[in-house]
Enzyme design. Structure first.
Site: not given
Length: 154
Positions: A93-94
């Site tokens: 996840c960014c």
């Protein structure tokens, strides 16, 4: 010393989750030890993910809460990562609070709420533009990625 602080904080957070429950839409699946916890997450309200359930894995190192946990969406069947512009198909996840914007005042509950909010506000299912390249070359841990936070309109 750091290990003692991490264990004390995690013990406190886990006790609070057992007492009051995790945020609505999430369920603690497993926390048999203090190093790794798993949660299911269902997006609340009307969303492009209606009826879908995802699973998150939190891994904590000895520097928690001074350092963010490693958080990934599980991708092994029966789970899959949500199709979202900030979530890669390998589950990475960014998300800024898991990187440069982490603060020791944040905790597992705040990360779960962030993920819940991020998914609930998504208007269109789509993979990150660089998904294939990133997944092909990604480090094992998303914490070893230098993220570029440039899009908060999703």
């Amino acid at each position: 010393m750091a290990l003692r602080i991490a264990n004390k904080r995690l013990t406190k957070e886990l006790a609070e989750i057992h007492k009051s429950g995790p945020p609505t839409g999430t369920t603690l699946l497993n926390a048999e030890d203090l190093k790794e916890w798993r949660f299911s997450l269902t997006v609340l309200g009307e969303s492009v993910y209606e009826g879908e359930t995802f699973a998150l894995r939190f891994r904590f190192n000895d520097n928690y809460p001074l350092e963010a946990p490693e958080v990934v969406f599980l991708t092994s069947p029966p789970f899959k990562a949500p199709e979202h512009p900030h979530i890669y198909t390998n589950g990475h996840c960014c998300v800024s609070i898991l990187s440069t914007e982490w603060s020791p005042v944040l905790n597992v509950t705040s990360v779960l709420l962030t993920m819940q909010s991020m998914l609930a506000s998504c208007k269109k299912k789509e993979k990150p533009k660089d998904n294939d390249r990133y997944v092909k070359h990604a480090p094992i841990s998303p914490k070893d990625t230098v993220w570029s936070f440039h899009d908060d309109n999703v």
